[in-house]
Design an enzyme around this catalytic site. Structure first.
Site, PDB file in Angstrom:
ATOM      1  N   GLU A  64      54.335  66.522  37.452  1.00  0.00           N
ATOM      2  CA  GLU A  64      53.075  67.093  37.940  1.00  0.00           C
ATOM      3  C   GLU A  64      53.275  68.039  39.125  1.00  0.00           C
ATOM      4  O   GLU A  64      52.660  69.107  39.187  1.00  0.00           O
ATOM      5  CB  GLU A  64      52.094  65.975  38.303  1.00  0.00           C
ATOM      6  CG  GLU A  64      51.480  65.251  37.114  1.00  0.00           C
ATOM      7  CD  GLU A  64      52.387  64.206  36.486  1.00  0.00           C
ATOM      8  OE1 GLU A  64      53.510  64.008  36.995  1.00  0.00           O
ATOM      9  OE2 GLU A  64      51.975  63.579  35.497  1.00  0.00           O
TER      10      GLU A  64
ATOM     11  N   HIS B 215      45.404  54.408  35.169  1.00  0.00           N
ATOM     12  CA  HIS B 215      44.913  55.457  34.269  1.00  0.00           C
ATOM     13  C   HIS B 215      43.391  55.455  34.189  1.00  0.00           C
ATOM     14  O   HIS B 215      42.815  55.941  33.206  1.00  0.00           O
ATOM     15  CB  HIS B 215      45.481  55.257  32.855  1.00  0.00           C
ATOM     16  CG  HIS B 215      46.961  55.445  32.741  1.00  0.00           C
ATOM     17  ND1 HIS B 215      47.864  54.519  33.177  1.00  0.00           N
ATOM     18  CD2 HIS B 215      47.686  56.486  32.249  1.00  0.00           C
ATOM     19  CE1 HIS B 215      49.097  54.952  32.946  1.00  0.00           C
ATOM     20  NE2 HIS B 215      49.019  56.146  32.393  1.00  0.00           N
TER      21      HIS B 215
END
Length: 326
Positions: free
Chosen positions: A60, A129
């Site tokens: 990321e 998540h």
């Protein structure tokens, strides 16, 4: 206008912007043939190919850094962070680079990067998540933050984000990808940032709600109507910039407010909006402002426990009933 899902609206917005402007490209994990883990971008790679729909490693910080560099050198990248929980891995690039460079260059550099990511619990995806961390990004000067609740808003705000010369983070609730609604089909359809939308008119109380909580508020408003209570539902649509005037004007009219957001309640969006409404409508408020947010615990994997951490229409109704409006 035509009916489409929230996910289809996001993809249509992206495709239209890529056709309109050859400098727009997409990169992220599994955005290519896979169309993301949520499958909402299927078909983009077939139309635009490897050069403009780019699969990246799971890195990321690296891919946001690449996006910032591309934005500084003339492109308009869309960077896909699959789960908002992992935007934390790219915070240095977002907070210390993307958000600062236009300011630190005296306006000589622009950073037209769009970072799209997800939020929201409800899929039993567990604690890493399922979080809604949009308040973190809204806290940083130099970033714009959009948080659409309907397919039409998703398309209009996304296109505005891509055309903006500043870094924009746009959060999509992954539980809404199948949500259907009527969406304008014009390629120039955009929604200006900083313009809240009154999703339902009402007179007795204002329900200020964000993202999927807009639908929680609308369902609560239906239940309250059966009890003779008229609730107005206001959706800010963008957190930065925030349409303070519309929020205050609504509470001045109704004299009461409940604020609902799926982020953690402590130090979150509801606190900021409550402060704005309190200061702007103080002379008109007839009851303490109520805040509803996600429970301040890691999101449980267990479905019943997970559901218990998220505000529900029943929670909103109880909060309103406690005000003893009628």
């Amino acid at each position: 206008m035509r009916e489409m899902t929230y996910g289809e609206a996001v993809k249509e917005a992206m495709a239209e912007e890529m056709r309109r402007d050859p400098t727009v490209f997409l990169m992220g994990e599994d955005v290519g043939k896979a169309g993301t883990v949520f499958k909402v971008l299927l078909g983009l790679h077939d139309e635009f190919g490897d050069d403009r729909v780019i699969d990246t490693p799971i890195a990321e910080a690296g891919l946001v850094g690449l996006g910032v560099g591309a934005a500084l050198t003339g492109s308009r990248p869309i960077v896909d962070i699959m789960f908002g929980d992992f935007i934390t891995l790219a915070m240095d690039q977002i907070v210390n680079q993307a958000a600062k460079l236009r300011y630190m260059s005296g306006g000589q550099a622009i950073v037209p990067i769009t970072i799209r990511s997800t939020m929201g619990a409800g899929r039993s995806s567990a604690a890493q998540h399922s979080q809604s961390l949009h308040a973190w990004l809204a806290h940083i000067p130099g970033l714009k933050v959009a948080i659409p609740s309907t397919p039409a808003d998703a398309k209009g705000l996304f296109k505005t984000a891509v055309r903006d010369d500043n870094p924009v983070v746009i959060y999509e609730d992954k539980m809404m990808y199948a949500l259907k609604g009527m969406v304008p089909t014009e390629e120039d359809y955009t929604i200006p940032f900083g313009q809240a939308d009154i999703k339902r008119e009402g007179d007795d109380i204002t329900l200020i709600a964000t993202s999927s909580m807009v639908h929680v508020a609308l369902e609560a408003a239906d239940a309250l109507a059966e009890q003779g209570i008229s609730a107005e539902v206001v959706d800010p649509r963008t957190l930065v910039p925030l349409d303070r005037e519309t929020l205050i004007e609504s509470v001045v009219k109704t004299t009461r407010a409940v604020i609902i957001d799926e982020g953690y309640k402590n130090f979150g969006i509801t606190g900021e909006i409550a402060s704005i409404v309190y200061n702007g409508a103080f002379d008109y408020i007839d009851a303490p402002i109520v805040r509803l947010g996600a429970m301040d615990v890691p999101v449980p994997f267990s479905k019943p426990l997970e559901d218990a951490t998220i505000p529900t229409p029943g929670d909103v109704v109880k909060a309103v009933q406690a005000m003893k409006i009628k």
